[in-house]
Design a protein around this motif. Structure first.
Motif, PDB file in Angstrom:
ATOM      1  N   ASP A 149     -11.512   1.623  -5.609  1.00 32.34           N
ATOM      2  CA  ASP A 149     -11.885   0.232  -5.934  1.00 32.34           C
ATOM      3  C   ASP A 149     -13.390   0.042  -5.793  1.00 32.34           C
ATOM      4  O   ASP A 149     -14.056  -0.512  -6.683  1.00 32.34           O
ATOM      5  N   ALA A 150     -13.919   0.499  -4.656  1.00 34.63           N
ATOM      6  CA  ALA A 150     -15.343   0.297  -4.376  1.00 34.63           C
ATOM      7  C   ALA A 150     -16.203   1.072  -5.369  1.00 34.63           C
ATOM      8  O   ALA A 150     -17.191   0.545  -5.897  1.00 34.63           O
ATOM      9  N   ARG A 151     -15.835   2.310  -5.636  1.00 39.49           N
ATOM     10  CA  ARG A 151     -16.641   3.137  -6.532  1.00 39.49           C
ATOM     11  C   ARG A 151     -16.621   2.583  -7.957  1.00 39.49           C
ATOM     12  O   ARG A 151     -17.628   2.648  -8.679  1.00 39.49           O
ATOM     13  N   ALA A 152     -15.486   2.041  -8.361  1.00 43.12           N
ATOM     14  CA  ALA A 152     -15.361   1.492  -9.711  1.00 43.12           C
ATOM     15  C   ALA A 152     -15.949   0.088  -9.818  1.00 43.12           C
ATOM     16  O   ALA A 152     -16.065  -0.441 -10.934  1.00 43.12           O
ATOM     17  N   GLY A 153     -16.321  -0.496  -8.680  1.00 45.15           N
ATOM     18  CA  GLY A 153     -16.861  -1.856  -8.705  1.00 45.15           C
ATOM     19  C   GLY A 153     -15.813  -2.893  -9.065  1.00 45.15           C
ATOM     20  O   GLY A 153     -16.129  -3.917  -9.695  1.00 45.15           O
ATOM     21  N   MET A 154     -14.572  -2.641  -8.655  1.00 41.66           N
ATOM     22  CA  MET A 154     -13.475  -3.548  -8.987  1.00 41.66           C
ATOM     23  C   MET A 154     -12.936  -4.209  -7.720  1.00 41.66           C
ATOM     24  O   MET A 154     -13.145  -3.712  -6.610  1.00 41.66           O
ATOM     25  N   PRO A 155     -12.245  -5.333  -7.868  1.00 43.17           N
ATOM     26  CA  PRO A 155     -11.722  -6.049  -6.691  1.00 43.17           C
ATOM     27  C   PRO A 155     -10.784  -5.182  -5.866  1.00 43.17           C
ATOM     28  O   PRO A 155     -10.078  -4.317  -6.410  1.00 43.17           O
ATOM     29  N   LEU A 156     -10.786  -5.431  -4.576  1.00 37.46           N
ATOM     30  CA  LEU A 156      -9.904  -4.705  -3.669  1.00 37.46           C
ATOM     31  C   LEU A 156      -8.445  -4.878  -4.121  1.00 37.46           C
ATOM     32  O   LEU A 156      -8.001  -5.986  -4.401  1.00 37.46           O
ATOM     33  N   GLY A 157      -7.730  -3.785  -4.189  1.00 40.70           N
ATOM     34  CA  GLY A 157      -6.332  -3.830  -4.600  1.00 40.70           C
ATOM     35  C   GLY A 157      -6.104  -3.478  -6.059  1.00 40.70           C
ATOM     36  O   GLY A 157      -4.958  -3.319  -6.490  1.00 40.70           O
ATOM     37  N   THR A 158      -7.194  -3.320  -6.827  1.00 48.07           N
ATOM     38  CA  THR A 158      -7.040  -3.013  -8.254  1.00 48.07           C
ATOM     39  C   THR A 158      -6.364  -1.658  -8.463  1.00 48.07           C
ATOM     40  O   THR A 158      -5.428  -1.527  -9.264  1.00 48.07           O
ATOM     41  N   THR A 159      -6.822  -0.648  -7.752  1.00 50.39           N
ATOM     42  CA  THR A 159      -6.251   0.685  -7.931  1.00 50.39           C
ATOM     43  C   THR A 159      -4.776   0.706  -7.561  1.00 50.39           C
ATOM     44  O   THR A 159      -3.954   1.292  -8.271  1.00 50.39           O
TER      45      THR A 159
END
Length: 218
Positions: free
Chosen positions: A42-52
């Motif tokens: 999530d952090a590496r992709a710059g997406m909201p927590l829980g997206t993966t």
């Protein structure tokens, strides 16, 4: 974060999973399998927590998405060099000449050099996934992606007149895999020409051509 129904219908889901897989590949290249967590992706992709977790709920699903992404990108690289990427849709002549093998060696060398430079993270991630599969039998399907290259190599060597194309095709793939490994993380990395340079591509070409000549006599 739950996937949106409209996104699934529009193909947005595929793009989101690809972006998550790309982030996972970068993490694997930097820190190996221990660095791969849903939160880290999530952090590496710059997406909201829980997206993966919403798209790839389990660790196995995440690793399988990475493997599929690696296979897709590898096929694109092979096709970009006008090498046969699909054994069912090959446009090669029925009989390969020495000149054909010369061109194949140039193309294969270009792909290998690409995987040592622009695609370096992907190559490291692939090794991490393969090592993980040794200890987790449920991930052994990772190896299925390698069978396509073996089928193609058998076909190539059959067209080039190799006496035992099935066995020698598998050996040729093993040789190319070993050459890539040696240049990236083995002793070859110590004194081989710098990846990305004309010398590197020429050295790889010479090695591949010598192997083809050894298998085919051409």
């Amino acid at each position: 974060m739950a996937p949106v129904a409209g996104e699934q219908r529009s193909g947005g889901r595929s793009a989101r999973v690809a972006a998550l897989a790309d982030a996972a590949i970068a993490l694997l290249a930097e820190g190996g399998m221990r660095s791969l967590t849903h939160r880290a992706v999530d952090a590496r992709a710059g997406m909201p927590l829980g997206t993966t977790s919403a798209y790839l709920r389990t660790r196995q699903a995440l690793i399988e998405a990475v493997v599929q992404r690696l296979a897709d990108l590898d096929r694109a690289d092979i096709a970009a060099e006008e090498l046969p990427a699909d054994p069912q849709a090959t446009a090669l002549p029925a009989r390969l000449t020495a000149a054909d093998l010369d061109r194949l060696a140039v193309g294969i060398a270009a792909v290998l050099d690409h995987w040592l430079t622009v695609g370096r993270d992907r190559t490291l991630a692939r090794y991490a996934c393969l090592l993980e599969a040794v200890h987790r039998p449920e991930l052994r399907r990772i190896l299925d992606h390698g069978t396509v290259l073996r089928v193609q190599a058998r076909d190539l060597l059959a067209r080039a007149g190799a006496p035992d194309p099935r066995r020698q095709g598998d050996q040729f793939v093993a040789f190319v895999d070993g050459l890539l490994f040696d240049r990236l993380v083995g002793a070859g990395a110590l004194d081989a020409p710098p990846p990305g340079s004309p010398r590197s591509r020429d050295d790889l070409r010479a090695a591949v051509r010598a192997a083809l000549r050894g298998f085919t006599g051409t």
